[in-house]
Each structure stands twice: as structure tokens, then as C-alpha cells.
Design an enzyme around this catalytic site. Sequence first.
Site, PDB file in Angstrom:
ATOM      1  N   TYR A 101     -30.112 -24.078 -78.428  1.00 45.27           N
ATOM      2  CA  TYR A 101     -28.934 -23.362 -77.925  1.00 45.27           C
ATOM      3  C   TYR A 101     -29.076 -23.187 -76.423  1.00 45.27           C
ATOM      4  O   TYR A 101     -30.158 -22.825 -75.930  1.00 45.27           O
ATOM      5  CB  TYR A 101     -28.827 -21.977 -78.590  1.00 45.27           C
ATOM      6  N   GLU A 189     -21.247 -23.426 -72.795  1.00 48.97           N
ATOM      7  CA  GLU A 189     -22.204 -23.236 -73.885  1.00 48.97           C
ATOM      8  C   GLU A 189     -22.362 -24.528 -74.691  1.00 48.97           C
ATOM      9  O   GLU A 189     -21.376 -25.193 -75.001  1.00 48.97           O
ATOM     10  CB  GLU A 189     -21.708 -22.116 -74.808  1.00 48.97           C
TER      11      GLU A 189
END
Lengths: 382, 299
Positions: A101, A189
Site C-alpha cells: 500500500y 494512492e
Amino acid sequence: MDLFEYQGKQYFARFDIPVSPGGPADTVEESVKVAEASGYPVVVKAQVQVGGRGKAGGIKLANNADEVRLHAGNILGMDIKGHVVKRVWIEHASDIDEEYYASFTLDRAAKQHLLMLSAQGGVDIEEVAERDPDAIVKLHINPVTGLDEATAKKAAVDAKIPAKAQDGVASILVKLYRCFTEGDCDLAEINPLILKPTGEVHALDAKVSLDNNAAFRHPEWDEYRATEELDAREQLAREKDLQYIGLDGTVGIIANGAGLAMSTLDVVNQVGGTAANFLDIGGGANADQMAGALEVINFDKNVKSIFINIFGGITRGEEVAKGIVEALSRVDLRAPIVIRLDGTNAEEGREILKNAGIPESKLTSKPTMLEAAKAAVELAKK
Amino acid sequence: MAIFVNENTKVIVQGLTGGQGKFHGLRNRAYGTQVVGGVTPGKGGQDVEGIPVFDSVADAVKATGADASFIAVPPKAAPAAILEAAMAGVRFIVCITEGIPAQDEARVFNTLQRDFPGTRLLGPNCPGIISPGKCNIGITAGEIAELPSVKGPNVGIVSRSGTLTYQALYELKQKGIGVSTCVGIGGDPVPGTSFVDCLAEFEKDPETHAIIMIGEIGGSAEEEAAEFIKKNVTKPMSAYIAGVTAPAGKKMGHAGAIVSGGKGTAQGKMDALRAAGVKVGLNPTEAGSLMAEIVAGLR
Ligand SMILES: Nc1ncnc2c1ncn2[C@@H]1O[C@H](COP(=O)(O)OP(=O)(O)OP(=O)(O)O)[C@@H](O)[C@H]1O
Ligand SMILES: [Mg+2]
């Protein structure tokens, strides 16, 4: 402005962030075409501006044309958390060894950029954050100095990204940071950022939110604007350059300043009414903007009364008043107006309204916010 | 006494020849503020109703001895204008410009912090500051601010939202409560001056006896203020948080959820402030009434 995944990936590609080959499709047959071009196996992905698509059944693997037909057929038209899927993105399916992530945002409290990086990425990242917060490395970056490759690599080490992936992750972090800063994102992101068996690191998802204030230096954003998910009222407001959010109530609201507009919603609610919208005509609102705002509100069939709450700072009272008078001559308002006008040149404004010869049934003036809210809610109930 | 500005503050207006700069600059002067100059590149030597215009902030400061600047220029030009003022040694900068990209704001804020620690920026996207009877920089209509009384008690106001700042001033005026200073810090993601900065100054200011704080949903500035109040503020406070009924903004990525951990809602902010001993009203009028009770107790 939020981007769809496929737009986010196109935006990433501008900054050399590796993404999978693929294409968008609006129909089942188009999906098959894109799938053939991308090379099987492919993944069919719902394009909606909300997270957790995978868990909702909006992401499926397909090994051949029949499977593409099946999945695209199911996903197109699917409702994911209130968002209807109108388009899918088909891309070549990757072999995945690990999922990480990575994101950049602005940390408003620290007034610096924030990198979040984890070796435990994927669809369960929020649970990871709760269960094991230390599994997510949080690194503040001073916007003046920026992020260099060495610092990015250190973050990868701290996040326990395995040695073989560290350089690849660091290189993508530096590119993603450039995308975030030069690309004027509020959010950039990647979840998951994957490690392939071949050792390459690669973005499988893209969540990008752009800062509308920076639109003046990004002509390339125009195409994203065209696909933005707006209802008809919001579309009209956009054309008139107004800050508008459509709601479900019956009292139309116009205020100057986001704070006052929010407060107006609160007060209407407290006296038993419901707001039809949030509308901030902004600091320098003039007659044209006020007329435009009334047109937008008038377009909403649910509106039973209109509450104009103006406290003059930059917005001058006489401008507001002229706007209302002009709007009443331009559009045939279906709902009566209750106005509360104070602040800069409020006196002049009230004078203009009084002398305009508008009947009491169309416009009433109240001295305080609370009284005006009560009057507007009363009218909306009739 | 007052915070950040007083009757001796000398102000230049960057953008004095533009519509907004001229309108508000002249109004600030009419209020009694010492507006000593204006800056518009290429228009040095001209004047705006008797206020001399200079080509650069440095020229203006040299000629007038100004220590504060009021910036009313478009978003594209504002970041450079702020840094130019800081470089010229201006101590206090008020920037009302709305719509500056967040990336620019973050860069400017951190540049000021690193290279010009003696300069304070108020805003951007703020209504400005008024110390009633002494100095008014920005877009506040001076007549809605009640003068502080010599005997006190007087109230300090700090607010994130522009129009709610006026609303707060107005509530106090209705009740005849004097205002020491009213600061609008602005609602942008990276404000130059925070709630905490203002609360610390109000706590020190002998002319301020109580404080009203107006916040809104989003970010965590109110929660940070609550922490600070608990530890450092002895003066009584009332507050209002706008946005109790605001529609929840849709969030796309996970970053927000990972970071915020429940912060940012109006309810969370009100709870934090109450826990710090602040009296919280459900609308601006109620916050004003709560302040009136506080003031009555102090009299
Ligand atoms: N091209 C691909 N090849 C193989 N697997 C994929 C591909 N795209 C997505 N996946 C798998 O599907 C999962 C979910 O996909 P993705 O992250 O794009 O959607 P999401 O559910 O909306 O994400 P989030 O939970 O971050 O909101 C990924 O974690 C990955 O395991
Ligand atoms: Mg994802």
C-alpha cells in the site's frame, strides 16, 4: 475532483508509473474487444468512485471471451454503495507475489505531506490499520525539500518491504510523489502496489483526487471534468461557477461563505426543516451570481421555499439585492424567498429590496438567522 | 492591548489598484487603520486616493516603515506575493485570496517557517483581523465590531469561517459585549495561523477576558485546539462548530480513514471542546448567548 481508476492510471502514466495495459468499455461487446487487445487472462473492473469494489463483487478475473461476457454483463449496471457502474476497465491480469500500500496526502495537522506505506496492502488495508497500526509507516515530507530516492528507500526498509522489491518501490514512490505535487493531487494512492514474480513493482489500482483550485494550470483536466458524476442540478451550478451540493429537503439555501452555508443548514434543521441543497455563492458574489444561484435553486422541483442568508464581507448588500431583483425579473421563481441580509452595505441592500415593489408573498425579510430559518421552514410546510 | 495588530500597525495593500484591494483597502483606512501604501508592479509612483503605490513591497516598506501587509491579489499571484512580503521584512501578512492550490499553500507555509520565522501569515482565504477601534485589516465591515470597554470584560474571537466570523461579531454587538480582537484564520487546508496560535495570544492578552471560537467540520484543528485549551487556556470560552447536518463528503481512498480515526466530524469536535471545559452552542446565536452568560459572570 475524484478520478475513476482508469483516469487515475492514465494520470499515473504521465509520471511514468507502471500500470497494466488495458482499456475502458461501456458495453459487453466492447469489453470483449478490449480484452482481446489486452491479452488473456484479464480482469474486469467496475469504474465507480468508491473504494472496496473488489469486496462488492465489482472486480472479476476472466480467462476467455465468454467469461468476459459473463462478468462484464453482471458488473455493468451493478450498484456499488449507491454508485451505478456505467463503465468497466479491462486490463491484463498480473501474477501477484505480494501486495503493498502506498499513498501521499497532505497532513493538515502537521502542515506537511504524508507518505503512508505498508507491506500489507490489498483490500484489507483498513483492517490492518486498526489491528496493527505499526504495519503502516507514516513519514512526513517537508514540501519545500521534497522526497528523494534515498529517503523513499529508507521508508521501504522501515515498512519491511522485502529487499528484492525495495528499489522498485522507492522508484515508484518518487514518481508518485511527483504526481502528487506537480500533478496537484489531494490524494494519490496505490492499493495494491504489487510485486510480480519477475521482480517488477507495478500499480494495480489508482485512487486520485485532484485539487480543483489548481485547475488553472492543468488544461489536461478538462477531459476528466466531462465524466464527473454530477446530477442535473449540480451540472447547472457548475456552469454558473457556484459551489453547490444537492440534498433531498425542501428549503433551498443560498448563503455566502461555506461556514455560513453549513450553519444555515444546521439552523434550518434545528427548527424542524430540511435543506434542499448546500449553496455557497462565495466571497465576491455579484448580481449575476445571485441570479444564477436562484436559477439553480428554481430548477429543483422539491424546493418549497428559499432561504437567502447573506452576511456581507466581500459580498456587498446592494449587489445581493440587485441580484435578487434582477433574478426575479429573469426567472419565474416557483417558491417564495425569505432573506436575512446583514454586514457590508446591508442597509443599502434592504433599501433596494424595499423599493423594488416585490410583493410580500414572493419575498420577506427577517432580521435574524433564526427567525428567517423559522419563516422559511414554515413556508416550506404549506 | 490587542493581539497581532494595534493602533500603531502600519499596513500596505498588495493589489491596492485592483477591485478588491481598492475597495477594502480604502474601507480599512476609513475605519482608522494606518494604510500607508500600496504595491502593484509597474504602477509605482501612482496613488489611490492619496495612498502612494510602489512597484515592490521592499520599496513600500523602505518608504513607509510598514510592518504589516494586506494581500488582495488573484490565486495565481498570491504565493509569490506572500513570499515577497516576508522577504521585505513584513512582520504580519493578511492574505484574503480564495482559491490558492493546496500544494502552493503547503510550500509557502513551510518556506515561511524555515526562512522567515519572524513573519506571521494570517490566511489565505480568510476575512482578516480587526482590533475594534484600533486596526482593521481585511474585509470585515468595521461597524459590526463592538469596541472593547475600558473596564472589560472583553471577548476575543477566533474563527475558521469568514462569514461566521462576522456572525460572531454581530452576536456580541447585539449584546453590547466588547471585542478585544477578532481573528479569521481561514478555512484552507494549510492556514498560516492556527486556532492554537490565536488562543495562546488571547491567553496572554490582558485585555481579553473570554474567548469565542468558531470551527467547522473537516480536518483536526478544533481537536488540537481542545487539547491546547485543556492544558493552557484559563480564560472561559464558548464555541460553535458549523456542519452538524452537513452531508458527509464521499471518500475514495483509504488514506483519510487510516489517518483521521474518527476525527473531523462536528460531533467529535464538540465533544472534544466540551471535555476541555468549553461551552458549546448548537448555532452561532447560542454560542453568543453562552458567551453573554460567561461575561455576566465576569462582571
Ligand atoms: N490487473 C489485475 N491483475 C490481478 N489481480 C488484480 C488486478 N486488478 C485487481 N486485482 C486484484 O483485485 C484486488 C482489488 O482490486 P482494486 O484494488 O483495484 O479494487 P478495490 O477493491 O476498489 O480496491 P480498494 O479496496 O483499494 O478500494 C486487488 O487487491 C488485486 O488482488
Ligand atoms: Mg484498491
